[in-house]
Design a protein around this motif. Sequence first.
Motif, PDB file in Angstrom:
ATOM      1  N   THR A  70     -66.880  21.421  39.119  1.00  0.00           N
ATOM      2  CA  THR A  70     -68.054  21.887  38.377  1.00  0.00           C
ATOM      3  C   THR A  70     -68.027  21.380  36.939  1.00  0.00           C
ATOM      4  O   THR A  70     -69.062  21.228  36.313  1.00  0.00           O
ATOM      5  N   SER A 129     -73.750  24.146  42.561  1.00  0.00           N
ATOM      6  CA  SER A 129     -72.994  24.479  41.346  1.00  0.00           C
ATOM      7  C   SER A 129     -73.841  25.305  40.388  1.00  0.00           C
ATOM      8  O   SER A 129     -73.307  26.004  39.530  1.00  0.00           O
ATOM      9  N   ALA A 184     -68.760  26.531  44.921  1.00  0.00           N
ATOM     10  CA  ALA A 184     -68.654  25.091  44.705  1.00  0.00           C
ATOM     11  C   ALA A 184     -67.217  24.715  44.350  1.00  0.00           C
ATOM     12  O   ALA A 184     -66.627  23.796  44.929  1.00  0.00           O
ATOM     13  N   GLN A 185     -66.631  25.482  43.413  1.00  0.00           N
ATOM     14  CA  GLN A 185     -65.249  25.228  43.012  1.00  0.00           C
ATOM     15  C   GLN A 185     -64.292  25.487  44.164  1.00  0.00           C
ATOM     16  O   GLN A 185     -63.328  24.765  44.355  1.00  0.00           O
ATOM     17  N   PRO A 207     -71.463  28.722  41.474  1.00  0.00           N
ATOM     18  CA  PRO A 207     -70.412  27.822  41.008  1.00  0.00           C
ATOM     19  C   PRO A 207     -69.036  28.167  41.587  1.00  0.00           C
ATOM     20  O   PRO A 207     -68.214  27.275  41.787  1.00  0.00           O
TER      21      PRO A 207
END
Lengths: 245, 281
Positions: free
Chosen positions: B172, B158, B165-166, B162
């Motif tokens: 996040t 993240s 990750a999302q 990010p």
Amino acid sequence: MYALDVDRLTVSYFDTHALDGVSVRLPVASLIGIIGPNGAGKSTFLKAVLGLIPARIEQLRVLDQSLEDVRSRVAYVPQRSAIDWDFPVRVQDVVLMGCYPKLGLFKRPSKAQKAFAMDCLERVGMSDHAERQIGELSGGQQQRVFLARALAQEAELLLLDEPFVGIDVASEQMIIELLRTLRAEGRTIVVVHHDLHKAEDYFDTLMLLNKQLIAVGPPSDILTPEWLEPAYGLPLFERRKEGQG
Amino acid sequence: MTFIEALLQYEFLQKAMITAVMVGIICGVIGCFIILRGMSLMGDAISHAVLPGVAISYLLGINFLIGAVVTGLVTALGIGFVSQNSRIKNDTAIGIMFTSAFALGIILISFLRSSSDLYHILFGNVLAVRPSDMWMTVIIGLIVLGGIFLFYKELLISSFDPTMAQAYGLSTRWIHYGLMTLLTLVTVASLQTVGIILVVAMLITPAATAYLLTNRLSRMLFLAGGFGTLSAIIGLYFSFTYNLSSGASIVLVATTLFALVFVFSPRHGLMRHRKRKESTV
């Protein structure tokens, strides 16, 4: 089966529409280019489909399933400008991140997963650089490392945001070859692209966007003044037509 | 009497040492994520926002950890709310929210306690550390280090990417507020050692020093903890021997270490940069 089946996607920032009622179906096992002028909402389309930004959408099917069910099988490669290239990670660390979606909380990558990540790095011809910090590579090499990460994720749908920006011709050629191989394996690759004159050569399907969906289909049908003019609003195509005639 | 002899003899100095070292480690480790996420100003904000929480806790007679975490998180949420719902940029929102929280804290403290208490909260006094403070610092330290160990993978991705990750379903937002919670805990643990004003130096300087030495996050965490520890030990020595402010001494040692690495780092130091520039010309 469609890789993406989007029904009436609308994205608004405050009062203006970034995307307005886009409905489109993109076939599987193909290389798809999203083209359109600056500010047409090309990157926004990818982000909205992945649920990364607030959007209104009537219906969305990804690989014939709901997004939540297939998230781990969809890989997203961000624009170069979205990454902090000074971040303390090595090439092999980045590729290993491809295993993260399959790992639960608190779990670390296993030996087998690490070996698989190295295999993926090998496929993009970057194993010699495994120990290098990611920012030490050229733009094209960095893009290949992110593709290796998508491979490590065993993604069936790859979404690439402007992968050819700021990279040399040799790297671009290598990446497009790699994408063709992935397509032959049955994967679907969607690429945000802005260079019109290579579009015909690279993609099986083009999606022409300017806030609304202008047209979608094979490049030979899309790359005509009939469609490009309303999208780009350029008199350029008019003149060329006159010259030819 | 030398510092070592005093350390062996006096219990208060041993407690000070344990507390300062623990603070050095956890500030360094959490500081790595703060600087990599470009949140140095946020670190400063959260540490200041702890002040009204401490004051309110005294007023209500509850443990001041609770108040500190509440006002720290409320400030973090307020910053997010203002920057997401207006054209105000994030750093401006931070500037507005944390100075307000800090001003409120000063007023509340002045109602409640003597000015010398305020002075100690703002600037720390590790030589006056009580056993309960030491244990609180140790427990907070274990929570923070445990949290980072368990969520290492999530914190790494993240911070680095990010969007990916999302895209694979990681929240996040929760990671951000989790990190802010750990940050308030670290600030509270640091009150006695360096105080509210200078805690941001302990978050940023050892982490930045480590950042100049390595290209691997795991090593950066250990190095930052190491620099934090070294700063704490040497700083405490100067503070005890020459009767100087403990927080200020520790911070200046951290700065000296940074300056040395900034010039001499084999990878990213000034000397190396100069050489590289010359060779490319």
